[in-house]
Design a protein around this motif. Structure first.
Motif, short mmCIF file in Angstrom:
data_model
loop_
_atom_site.label_atom_id
_atom_site.label_comp_id
_atom_site.label_asym_id
_atom_site.label_seq_id
_atom_site.Cartn_x
_atom_site.Cartn_y
_atom_site.Cartn_z
N LEU A 1 0.84 -1.21 0.00
CA LEU A 1 0.00 0.00 0.00
C LEU A 1 0.87 1.25 0.00
O LEU A 1 0.57 2.24 -0.68
N PHE B 1 -6.39 6.28 -3.94
CA PHE B 1 -7.26 5.34 -3.23
C PHE B 1 -8.69 5.85 -3.05
O PHE B 1 -9.56 5.11 -2.61
N ARG C 1 -8.88 0.63 -5.19
CA ARG C 1 -8.55 -0.13 -4.00
C ARG C 1 -7.69 -1.33 -4.39
O ARG C 1 -7.56 -1.65 -5.56
#
Lengths: 503, 503
Positions: free
Chosen positions: B212, B222, B226
């Protein structure tokens, strides 16, 4: 009707169901995993798909096929039910002009905005003109659909096929009067000692595991379904092989997740056990919103808020939250799960007061639709009824008439399905208890799948073969009435509060 | 063409895109969250939706609208591109008879089953008759679509609009010969000292957080996308506001997740930055599979496997896995991420050998489609080429000719897009580096969004306004060639392995 014609009709039925089930997935994803930037695209996808489904539904070919089937000799019961269900749905869609559908959709979104604005500044006046216009449109819609002088029936039919106001009104009035007496007796009685959940914190991952354990106990099939988190709990039966539940976890109060999960689990079991052979035709879905709600309420209230249930779950709950349960008896947990209170907010109401909240709404929307109540007079009427039924008066419109989103969505005729769910759940549970023998012992010993199996056999597997009340009648020998529900409340609360209640 | 006619055409274009984007969500959900019991229903949903999309695509009304637009004077460049793109797609759909589409679909599923069975018992013979039949069907399809004597072109066009075998073959041959020499020089040279990842375990939640962090560094938004986990990593651009990536986490090897995420992140950035004004028309998607792959490869290999990238990430990696990084230098991590090996399996191949795996497949499928290679002779031809190009020979068909699922899916003409991606990525990166000045310093200082912005400006925002090579030409002044890619490999591996490589 020859095989070829039936197969063609059947193909059209299946296509409608398959496309409709996609709407289910789009909606579920929207409430669970969709990133914020997905919203515009999702609205377009839903619009494109729904307009396509509408086009297929009102198509001449489908109409001709249904008309031919309706007069065909010797159509068996299941096929006749398919034709009846889809014909009803199609008739409603055909009668309502595209212009009205569009205006309703546009007015709905504006109305939801106005409702939010009204809640923000606390004034019903901001919302009133929108509600007035929505009412006009719903009246117009009821008139084009057709009714026997009671417009509400045409709207109710969309949620509760076969049900009529003439049947509901006297039953609901009887329920109201009995509940008002019951609340008066209970709400001022000294409550039993209870577990003080508000004194503790409940780690959400423990709650999550506990809710999964409950779903497994209920016999929810995780090969054909799943649970996720969302802001508002809901169930989305994409089809019987793929049923999605959501729950809400709050550190402050584990009952939210627990009863939320049991409630949605009840909906979920219904969806998972709809008739496989009708999975792709118009018999393979729930018979009504009320019957659906009867399944969630039966599990949530009749099973989940019962003493035997907590006798079974107490050790599990203690293992999940050892500190919070330190020295807390099963009776105290049970009492905490069943507090009766005069309250203002429907979604937080207990089992006794809940239906009074619904009846306020039902009576008011019925009066507005009949023209007996002006929108401008709605807040006063709301407050007056709340005082009369529940003995409380909202301080402002936000905790009063602006409380629910339903009217902003133009959803008129939906509220009664909640109360129907409660009434049906008690009727079904009495028969289920009689059939299973000692149902308390069944619950206490954790054999919840025996309850599920009874519901599958008597309710779920019929899908929409008959309308809801007929399914209940076939299952129990009795139609809609208030007696089983009131019996359940009296028995339960007499034992909780002592002999406060009249027989 | 008057406004009214254009608006109607435009509405049809938008409907096709919106319905098509639903296929994206159905597929994503199938690979991420769908419970096993959802499979049958999902297949039906996809079939119903795709048949509807096909119906809309081949409709006479759309054909007439496109034909009128094609001859309309003064259509601007963007509109002309919309008409060209959709006309191409529609022509292909119209020409292929429903019978052939159905037979291909049926044969594909049987063929995938046979491929799995063949892999289980290790014998190509089980799969051979299915592949032979699929080849016949693809030949038939190519003939109805039309081509200039090269059937492969008609299939390639479906993935790489505008590209032709006549252009690919000499470029790929040049690449092949250069790579064979390079592998020979590198694979037997003493490798640089490297980090031994195989000696450690990597907690998956740490890997997750690290991936991430990488996506944030790359400028992945984001709010409009996702990442989730799946068995095979992929990117699903539902639309530019909703881009879903997946990655795969393995305790044994963090590079799988790291490079998987960077790769999919590259695809994801392309999808997130497609032109907003064309979000709902046939210019708003990627120009080709090859150009798409150029974005993922650029990020994965040219950025992600570079020394400056690891100079930047080394402290972060060390924080994530302190024990495994104990005493490991940045050069050793870089060397571990760039091992060159003669290997049998495409998906595990390094940057140098990878394209040789592709060229084996391209040459063989081209030969089969031309009728120059019989299916029965395929395994021997495979093994012979693997030995000649990579110096290794599979022990069995599972690690040889049965390795990829593509042929079982009847996906002929897809493989070259991987190599096109590598070639385009190097062409784009040379220009990008020239434009940004010291690109190594940009990467080392973590300003990856400057790279993203260059790609948005020169590639992403054009969507499918032009075909892939034209977009690359406009961005860089140069079309397809092997030189930048080979320069990149020589520079990189000369510094890693010392002066082993010929200039």
């Amino acid at each position: 009707m020859d095989d070829k014609a039936w197969n063609e009709l059947s193909r059209r039925m299946a296509e409608l169901r398959d496309l409709g089930s996609i709407v289910g997935l789009l909606t579920w994803d929207q409430e669970t995993f969709m990133p914020p930037g997905g919203a515009d695209g999702r609205a377009r996808q839903l619009a494109a798909l729904q307009s396509l489904i509408h086009e297929r539904l009102v198509s001449q070919e489908l109409g001709d096929g249904l008309a031919a089937a309706a007069i065909a000799p010797g159509l068996d019961g299941a096929k006749a039910a398919m034709v009846r269900n889809l014909t009803r749905e199609r008739d409603r869609a055909v009668k309502v002009p595209a212009r009205l559908v569009r205006e309703l959709a546009e007015r709905q979104s504006k109305s939801v905005e106005a409702w939010r604005a009204a809640r923000a500044d606390g004034g019903f006046a901001t919302f009133a003109p929108h509600l007035a216009r929505l009412l006009e449109l719903r009246r117009e819609q009821a008139d084009v659909i057709g009714h026997d002088g009671e417009r509400y029936d045409a709207l109710l039919e969309g949620f509760e096929p076969g049900m009529r106001v003439a049947r509901l009104e006297p039953i609901f009035a009887e329920l109201r009067d009995a509940l008002i007496r019951m609340v008066a007796a209970l709400a001022d009685a000294p409550p039993p000692p209870r577990w003080r959940v508000e004194r503790h914190r409940f780690p959400v991952d423990r709650q999550w595991d506990f809710t999964l354990h409950l779903l497994r106990d209920m016999g929810f099939d995780f090969e054909r379904g799943r649970q996720d988190r969302s802001t508002h709990p809901f169930t989305d039966g994409i089809w019987r092989g793929d049923v999605r539940l959501t729950t809400r976890l709050s550190e402050e109060n584990p009952f939210q997740a627990i009863f939320g999960t049991i409630h949605e689990g009840g909906h979920g079991l219904y969806e998972q056990n709809l008739p496989e052979e009708h999975a792709h035709d118009p018999v393979g879905h729930a018979a009504s919103m009320g019957l659906h709600e009867s399944q969630s309420r039966l599990w949530e209230n009749l099973v989940g808020r019962s003493l035997p249930f907590w006798q079974r779950q107490h050790p599990h709950l203690r293992r999940a939250f050892p500190e919070a349960l330190e020295g807390v008896s099963v009776e105290e947990v049970y009492a905490a799960a069943n507090r009766v209170e005069r309250s203002l907010v429907r979604v937080e109401a207990d089992e006794v007061t809940y239906n009074l909240h619904i009846l306020v709404r039902f009576e008011l929307e019925l009066a507005m639709l009949r023209g007996d109540l002006a929108v401008a007079d709605l807040p006063a009427a709301w407050d007056e009824r709340m005082m009369r039924y529940l003995g409380v008066k909202p301080d402002n419109d936000v905790e009063g008439v602006l409380q629910d989103i339903h009217w902003a969505w133009a959803e008129l005729g939906y509220f009664p399905t909640y109360t129907l769910g409660n009434l049906y759940s008690a009727i079904l549970y009495e028969k289920l208890a009689a059939d299973l023998g000692d149902v308390d012992e069944v619950v206490r010993s954790g054999e919840l799948t025996r309850i599920r199996d009874w519901l599958v056999e008597n309710v779920h597997r019929h899908g929409h073969r008959w309308d809801a009340e007929e399914i209940v009648r076939r299952a129990t020998g009795a139609g809609l009435s208030t007696a089983p529900f009131l019996r359940h409340l009296r028995t339960k609360y007499r034992s909780l509060y002592g002999a406060t209640l009249a027989p």
